[in-house]
Design an enzyme around this catalytic site. Structure first.
Site, short mmCIF file in Angstrom:
data_model
loop_
_atom_site.label_atom_id
_atom_site.label_comp_id
_atom_site.label_asym_id
_atom_site.label_seq_id
_atom_site.Cartn_x
_atom_site.Cartn_y
_atom_site.Cartn_z
N GLU A 15 2.17 2.91 5.30
CA GLU A 15 3.16 4.08 5.03
C GLU A 15 3.53 4.91 6.12
O GLU A 15 4.75 5.32 6.22
CB GLU A 15 2.07 5.12 4.27
CG GLU A 15 1.68 4.77 2.80
CD GLU A 15 0.60 5.55 2.05
OE1 GLU A 15 0.90 5.84 1.06
OE2 GLU A 15 -0.29 5.92 2.74
N ALA A 30 -5.88 5.17 6.63
CA ALA A 30 -6.38 6.32 6.89
C ALA A 30 -7.75 6.40 7.28
O ALA A 30 -8.50 5.35 6.74
CB ALA A 30 -5.93 7.34 5.73
N GLU A 78 -5.30 0.54 -1.42
CA GLU A 78 -6.02 1.65 -1.78
C GLU A 78 -6.49 1.33 -3.20
O GLU A 78 -7.62 1.89 -3.44
CB GLU A 78 -5.06 2.92 -1.96
CG GLU A 78 -4.60 3.63 -0.60
CD GLU A 78 -3.37 2.64 0.04
OE1 GLU A 78 -2.78 3.22 0.94
OE2 GLU A 78 -3.11 1.68 -0.38
N GLY A 119 -2.60 3.72 4.83
CA GLY A 119 -1.79 4.87 5.57
C GLY A 119 -0.98 4.19 6.75
O GLY A 119 0.00 4.78 7.22
#
Length: 291
Positions: free
Chosen positions: A145, A99, A165, A142
């Site tokens: 994911e 992200a 993360e 991300g």
């Protein structure tokens, strides 16, 4: 671990030091315009939707606007009767390195909770048409994911998957602790989430995270071939099959079997089920009409 820390730090530096770089606006066949993705139709019959993340200088960091554009492109293909499957990819260096940390660094709990931060990412999972992730390079945070939101993952032989993360003082927030655990099991998922360590494409295949591994130069073409194979079937029946398989991740065995039976029975109300079985009996190729 040290290398992973450096990758995470590098991603953070890229996000903080560079302004949002918009690629030249691209137009899809239906006329929608995008700044951060490339959208077109692929395959010999033009029946495979193709979405390429296009923030190469940021290693395809998933900013909010990029993910909204992905959702719009998916909707466009979902409503296109010619499209039977969709391929989602990035660059050879990075599917998506994570992200966009620049968008997160100053967020507060109140903002995240009130705005249900990242919830709209789940739009990738809600369509009826199968989505195939073609992953090269980094699929971290991300990015991992996002790949797991897709229905099938093909990986290039140099791809790397991870949920780093924890190294940034947070945890996965778009399904990383849930989908990864269901895909690879508790022990490996726990190790990846708690250490931030990555796994290779080969390890990802052995653990069940990806279905096939190809040379990096071939993975996108192979994903498109898979999409073409899926698109040659009845789109209506494909959607039912996708719903049934997804049910296995959310329901008990008994509930899942009941869902499967209901969907199986439902196929007998379709023209395509009748056509498919008649074609088999008559030893000819089926001509599906998606009805």
């Amino acid at each position: 671990m040290a290398l992973l820390c450096r990758v995470a730090a590098a991603s953070l530096r890229v996000s903080r030091s560079r302004p949002l770089v918009a690629a030249a606006v691209r137009a899809s066949s239906a006329g929608a315009q995008y700044q951060h993705i490339l959208v077109e139709k692929k395959g010999e019959r033009g029946n495979v939707g193709f979405i390429q993340l296009n923030r190469k200088k940021a290693l395809n960091a998933l900013c909010d606007e990029l993910m909204r554009e992905v959702g719009l492109a998916l909707d466009e293909f979902e409503n296109d009767p010619e499209i039977g499957a969709i391929v989602l990819t990035g660059s050879e260096k990075a599917f998506a390195a994570g992200a966009d940390i620049k968008e997160m660094v100053d967020k507060t709990f109140q903002e995240c909770y009130a705005g249900n931060f990242l919830t709209h990412w789940n739009h990738v999972t809600t369509g009826k048409k199968p989505v195939i992730a073609a992953v090269n390079g980094y699929a971290l945070g991300g990015g991992c994911e996002l790949a797991m939101m897709c229905d099938i993952i093909y990986a290039g032989d140099k791809a790397q998957f991870g949920q780093p993360e924890i190294l940034l003082g947070t945890i996965p927030g778009a399904g990383g602790t849930q989908r990864l655990t269901k895909a690879v099991g508790k022990s490996l998922a726990m190790e990846m989430v708690l250490t931030g360590d990555r796994i290779s494409a080969q390890e990802a295949k052995a653990s069940g995270l990806v279905s096939k591994v190809f040379p990096a130069s071939d993975v996108v073409d192979e994903a498109i071939k898979c999409g073409e194979k899926i698109a040659s079937n009845s789109k209506l029946i494909v959607a039912m099959a996708k719903e049934a398989v997804n049910g296995a991740f959310e329901l008990t065995l008994a509930e899942g079997n009941r869902l499967e039976k209901r969907l199986f029975h439902s196929t007998f109300s379709t023209n395509d089920r009748k056509e498919g079985m008649n074609a088999f009996v008559e030893k000819r190729k089926a001509n599906f009409t998606d009805q």
